[in-house]
Write a protein that holds these residues in place. Structure first.
Motif, mmCIF file in Angstrom:
data_model
loop_
_atom_site.group_PDB
_atom_site.id
_atom_site.type_symbol
_atom_site.label_atom_id
_atom_site.label_comp_id
_atom_site.label_asym_id
_atom_site.label_seq_id
_atom_site.Cartn_x
_atom_site.Cartn_y
_atom_site.Cartn_z
ATOM 1 N N ARG A 71 0.844 -1.207 0.000
ATOM 2 C CA ARG A 71 0.000 0.000 0.000
ATOM 3 C C ARG A 71 0.879 1.257 0.000
ATOM 4 N NH1 ARG A 71 -5.253 -1.445 0.877
ATOM 5 N NH2 ARG A 71 -5.639 -3.365 2.079
ATOM 6 N N ALA A 72 1.932 1.256 0.798
ATOM 7 C CA ALA A 72 2.825 2.418 0.850
ATOM 8 C C ALA A 72 3.523 2.622 -0.485
ATOM 9 C CB ALA A 72 3.852 2.225 1.965
ATOM 10 N N LEU A 74 2.449 1.684 -3.453
ATOM 11 C CA LEU A 74 1.474 2.162 -4.444
ATOM 12 C C LEU A 74 1.193 3.649 -4.261
ATOM 13 C CD1 LEU A 74 -1.018 -0.862 -4.446
ATOM 14 C CD2 LEU A 74 0.614 -0.238 -6.241
ATOM 15 N N ALA A 75 1.201 4.110 -3.027
ATOM 16 C CA ALA A 75 0.963 5.534 -2.770
ATOM 17 C C ALA A 75 2.119 6.384 -3.285
ATOM 18 C CB ALA A 75 0.773 5.761 -1.269
ATOM 19 N N HIS A 76 3.322 5.841 -3.260
ATOM 20 C CA HIS A 76 4.512 6.588 -3.691
ATOM 21 C C HIS A 76 4.779 6.494 -5.185
ATOM 22 C CE1 HIS A 76 6.134 6.149 0.685
ATOM 23 N NE2 HIS A 76 5.375 7.220 0.542
ATOM 24 N N ARG A 77 4.209 5.456 -5.846
ATOM 25 C CA ARG A 77 4.388 5.262 -7.291
ATOM 26 C C ARG A 77 5.867 5.295 -7.696
ATOM 27 N NH1 ARG A 77 0.422 2.784 -10.088
ATOM 28 N NH2 ARG A 77 -1.536 3.255 -9.004
ATOM 29 N N ASP A 104 -3.652 -2.965 -9.109
ATOM 30 C CA ASP A 104 -2.925 -1.721 -8.841
ATOM 31 C C ASP A 104 -1.419 -1.962 -8.876
ATOM 32 O OD1 ASP A 104 -5.259 -0.301 -8.554
ATOM 33 O OD2 ASP A 104 -5.312 -0.481 -6.368
ATOM 34 N N ASP A 182 11.727 2.440 -1.067
ATOM 35 C CA ASP A 182 10.692 1.642 -0.405
ATOM 36 C C ASP A 182 11.100 0.172 -0.515
ATOM 37 O OD1 ASP A 182 8.716 3.685 0.224
ATOM 38 O OD2 ASP A 182 8.411 3.830 -1.945
#
Length: 380
Positions: A71-72, A74-77, A104, A182
């Protein structure tokens, strides 16, 4: 109850038709994942296998951290994704799919530049129907990082799939170069030892009862060394691996902690379990057998027995040690004192005579001759 030192070792083969490349050899296995397939491949070739899994991989269901890290990410792309293992990538997507994040994550991969540590990880990227990835030629994470640092990563968001344990040095190199990093750990290494098998494997290695000790993951080497340290046998273990017991690693990453300890491991050209099995077979046949021509045919002496006259005869450790001491001096008289010193725990001439008497009975030809008042010799 004390075991009979001249009793045949278990697992031997009694006929030439069943003789495999590894018949007569004893191989240690530290693997947990895919250990069943690996051991079966060795045993099909006749090996006597000693299995002590050093580490195991934690189940995905027990490791919710991978979902949180995904999730982290994906938020940072991230603009760059580094994949270190095919197995880890597959488990990552399995966990993401189970959490409803699979599509995603696929989109994130398609939007990023993907680099892999080796061809197997690259193949897994393709099998997931993602864009083709760049692969390191030598199978090292450090080589992937070298490429990224040469191109410049300042300000870039880099996601790294870990393989059981974090490679802190490579992560620090990226951060020091200005990357925002990440990490995702689709699996973690846990202890697989029941408290008995790993110490027993270490004792076998220290006592030179193994021909080859195999490793399929670098953390397993660290675990074995750590356990040996706790047992006070680290120096003995390293000495055995430097001299009489061959360490075999599935690839260069796995081999690195062995090399750091001054051990020169056997590493196959292709970093696969099948290639490791073939490398062990070739090494055992060419390097581990003592071959002596005799009037009864060629004697091949291995760690668990001898091949002669078209068949394999399983022998006890004491019988092998006595026969080896004679075979290393073919035709020469070997004193009783020297033969006694060749077998740990064999203390009297009567015990030696019992070993030789049983050895004569079990061998298919009269190889061991008595030289009155002097000792014994191998008839060549």
């Amino acid at each position: 109850m004390t075991a009979d030192p001249s009793a045949p070792a278990p697992g031997g083969l009694g006929d030439r038709g069943a003789l495999g490349e590894l018949t007569g050899f004893r191989v240690g296995v530290t693997a947990h994942r895919r250990a069943t397939d690996f051991i079966a491949a060795l045993e099909r070739r006749g090996a006597q296998v000693v299995h002590a899994p050093a580490l195991m991989i934690s189940p995905v269901a027990e490791d919710t951290r991978v979902v949180e890290d995904t999730r982290a990410l994906l938020a940072h792309r991230p603009g760059i994704v580094v994949v270190t293992t095919a197995y880890g990538l597959r488990r990552w997507f399995e966990a993401a799919d189970a959490a409803g994040l699979g599509e995603d994550l696929r989109d994130a991969f398609r939007a990023a530049r993907v680099l892999t540590r080796g061809a197997k990880a690259r193949g897994q990227v393709l099998s997931l129907e993602l864009e083709d990835a760049e692969a390191s030629e030598d199978g090292r994470t450090s080589s992937v990082v070298d490429r990224l640092l040469a191109e410049g990563v300042a300000g870039a968001r880099v996601a790294v799939q870990l393989h059981g344990v974090a490679d802190e040095l490579q992560l620090e190199r990226l951060v020091s170069a200005g990357a925002q990093v990440d990490t995702v750990a689709p699996y973690r290494w846990l202890s697989a030892d029941d408290g008995e098998r790993l110490p027993a494997l270490i004792r076998d290695a220290c006592e030179r009862r193994l021909d080859v000790l195999t490793f399929t993951a670098a953390p397993a080497v660290d675990s074995l060394f750590s356990t040996a340290q706790e047992l006070g046998r680290y120096e003995d273990l390293v000495d055995a691996l430097r001299t009489d017991v061959t360490a075999a690693a599935v690839g260069p990453v796995c081999a690195e902690p062995l090399r750091e300890a001054g051990v020169a491991p056997l590493v196959p050209e292709r970093f696969r379990l099948g290639a490791l099995v073939r490398a062990v077979c070739t090494h055992a046949v060419e390097e581990r057998a003592l071959v002596v021509p005799t009037r009864h045919g060629t004697l091949r002496l291995m760690s668990t027995g001898a091949a002669l006259a078209g068949g394999f005869v399983p022998l006890s450790d004491a019988q092998v040690a006595v026969l080896r001491a004679l075979a290393e001096r073919p035709g020469a008289v070997v004193s009783r004192g020297l033969l006694l010193s060749a077998v740990p725990g064999l203390e009297t001439e009567h015990a030696l005579e019992m070993v030789i008497s049983r050895l004569r009975r079990i061998l298919p030809a009269p190889l061991v001759a008595t030289v009155i008042k002097r000792g014994y010799r191998l008839e060549v």
